[in-house]
Design a protein around this motif. Structure first.
Motif, PDB file in Angstrom:
ATOM      1  N   ASP A 204       6.041  -2.438 -15.844  1.00 16.53           N
ATOM      2  CA  ASP A 204       5.860  -3.466 -16.869  1.00 16.53           C
ATOM      3  C   ASP A 204       6.539  -4.769 -16.450  1.00 16.53           C
ATOM      4  O   ASP A 204       5.999  -5.864 -16.671  1.00 16.53           O
ATOM      5  N   ARG A 205       7.722  -4.676 -15.870  1.00 16.68           N
ATOM      6  CA  ARG A 205       8.416  -5.875 -15.389  1.00 16.68           C
ATOM      7  C   ARG A 205       7.601  -6.571 -14.310  1.00 16.68           C
ATOM      8  O   ARG A 205       7.518  -7.805 -14.258  1.00 16.68           O
TER       9      ARG A 205
ATOM     10  N   ALA B 207       7.961 -10.159 -12.423  1.00 14.74           N
ATOM     11  CA  ALA B 207       9.073  -9.826 -11.534  1.00 14.74           C
ATOM     12  C   ALA B 207       8.535  -9.490 -10.147  1.00 14.74           C
ATOM     13  O   ALA B 207       7.489  -8.837 -10.027  1.00 14.74           O
ATOM     14  N   PRO B 208       9.210  -9.913  -9.085  1.00 18.55           N
ATOM     15  CA  PRO B 208       8.745  -9.576  -7.734  1.00 18.55           C
ATOM     16  C   PRO B 208       8.967  -8.100  -7.435  1.00 18.55           C
ATOM     17  O   PRO B 208       9.820  -7.441  -8.042  1.00 18.55           O
ATOM     18  N   PHE B 209       8.222  -7.601  -6.484  1.00 22.48           N
ATOM     19  CA  PHE B 209       8.307  -6.189  -6.130  1.00 22.48           C
ATOM     20  C   PHE B 209       9.728  -5.800  -5.728  1.00 22.48           C
ATOM     21  O   PHE B 209      10.233  -4.745  -6.124  1.00 22.48           O
ATOM     22  N   ALA B 210      10.396  -6.658  -4.962  1.00 23.27           N
ATOM     23  CA  ALA B 210      11.747  -6.333  -4.524  1.00 23.27           C
ATOM     24  C   ALA B 210      12.691  -6.149  -5.707  1.00 23.27           C
ATOM     25  O   ALA B 210      13.603  -5.300  -5.655  1.00 23.27           O
ATOM     26  N   ALA B 211      12.485  -6.900  -6.762  1.00 29.49           N
ATOM     27  CA  ALA B 211      13.354  -6.796  -7.929  1.00 29.49           C
ATOM     28  C   ALA B 211      13.132  -5.512  -8.714  1.00 29.49           C
ATOM     29  O   ALA B 211      14.076  -4.907  -9.226  1.00 29.49           O
ATOM     30  N   ILE B 212      11.897  -5.079  -8.801  1.00 32.99           N
ATOM     31  CA  ILE B 212      11.637  -3.880  -9.626  1.00 32.99           C
ATOM     32  C   ILE B 212      11.950  -2.590  -8.882  1.00 32.99           C
ATOM     33  O   ILE B 212      12.051  -1.531  -9.479  1.00 32.99           O
TER      34      ILE B 212
ATOM     35  N   ALA C 243       0.821  -1.211   0.000  1.00 33.98           N
ATOM     36  CA  ALA C 243       0.000   0.000   0.000  1.00 33.98           C
ATOM     37  C   ALA C 243       0.857   1.264   0.000  1.00 33.98           C
ATOM     38  O   ALA C 243       0.547   2.234  -0.696  1.00 33.98           O
ATOM     39  N   TRP C 244       1.938   1.262   0.768  1.00 38.07           N
ATOM     40  CA  TRP C 244       2.749   2.480   0.870  1.00 38.07           C
ATOM     41  C   TRP C 244       3.319   2.888  -0.488  1.00 38.07           C
ATOM     42  O   TRP C 244       3.429   4.079  -0.784  1.00 38.07           O
ATOM     43  N   PHE C 245       3.654   1.901  -1.325  1.00 45.53           N
ATOM     44  CA  PHE C 245       4.233   2.204  -2.631  1.00 45.53           C
ATOM     45  C   PHE C 245       3.161   2.709  -3.588  1.00 45.53           C
ATOM     46  O   PHE C 245       3.363   3.705  -4.300  1.00 45.53           O
TER      47      PHE C 245
END
Length: 233
Positions: free
Chosen positions: A219-220, A225-230, A150-152
């Motif tokens: 898009d990734r 792609a996981p959130f941590a990766a993007i 939610a914060w993002f």
């Protein structure tokens, strides 16, 4: 048919008490789903205004949406989201549902709405909600639910909100990292200075990774792609 009768007819078509409970517990998604049951004037297929709107008011609503799109384009690039846009003026416009009188951007499957109330008829709120719709358009409902905290989501939307009360100084709000713990919207909405904190945290992140990379990163995320990766640099 009156709004009350339209709503009764709609509820009659729902299956079981659970559906009614869902409607009352999640009024914005239900309002989006049942928008045609209410007495709005369709200025176009995807643009609805109060039935008593005069030409000046209609022009104001259109200009707000156009200015909001331009604000997003300037910051991140041309938006792709094309939600149904609804302006309402009365707190009882969606009776018996009670909607936020500022704004909301509910999405049910592929159906997305911007629902802007009487307290949100300004470019900051409209641009904020349109950015939520853009996030859903680029990420998809499932990945938004599964991966995006939610914060993002709120922090990205807050980049389009220039209201001074959310631009708190470091003296007023020394640390904002705590907002990253607010993964759910319940936690976020109940947190202290959540909007200001999320705005600062996402602004810092965008400064580090480059504002122009946001759409590509979303898009990734949509592609698995996981959130941590993007969010990494």
């Amino acid at each position: 048919m009156t709004i009350r009768k339209r709503w009764v007819a709609l509820l009659a078509g729902l299956v079981g008490v659970g559906s009614v409970s869902f409607a009352l517990a999640f009024p914005a998604p239900m309002a989006c789903l049942a928008i045609n049951a209410y007495g709005f004037e369709a200025d176009s297929e995807r643009f609805l205004v109060p039935a008593d709107s005069n030409q000046e008011e209609k022009s104001k609503y259109k200009n707000l949406v156009q200015q909001a799109r331009e604000r997003i384009t300037t910051a991140f690039g041309q938006p792709e989201a094309d939600p149904i846009v609804v302006f309402f003026n009365s707190p009882r416009a969606f009776w018996p549902l009670h909607l936020n009188l500022h704004g909301q951007a509910p999405t049910i499957g592929g159906r997305a709405c911007l629902i802007i109330g009487p307290n949100g008829q300004n470019i900051d709120v409209v641009a904020h909600e349109l950015m939520h719709a853009e996030m859903h358009r680029r990420v998809g409902s499932w990945m938004m639910f599964r991966e995006v905290p939610a914060w993002f989501d709120e922090g990205v939307a807050m980049q389009m909100d220039y209201r001074e009360r959310y631009a708190m100084s470091h003296e007023q709000l020394p640390s904002t990292t705590y907002v990253r713990e607010f993964a759910s919207y319940g936690e976020f909405f109940n947190g202290q200075n959540s909007y200001a904190a999320a705005k600062r945290e996402v602004r810092i992140w965008l400064t580090e990774v480059g504002v122009g990379t946001l759409y590509g990163r979303l898009d990734r995320l949509k592609n698995g792609a996981p959130f941590a990766a993007i969010t990494e640099q």
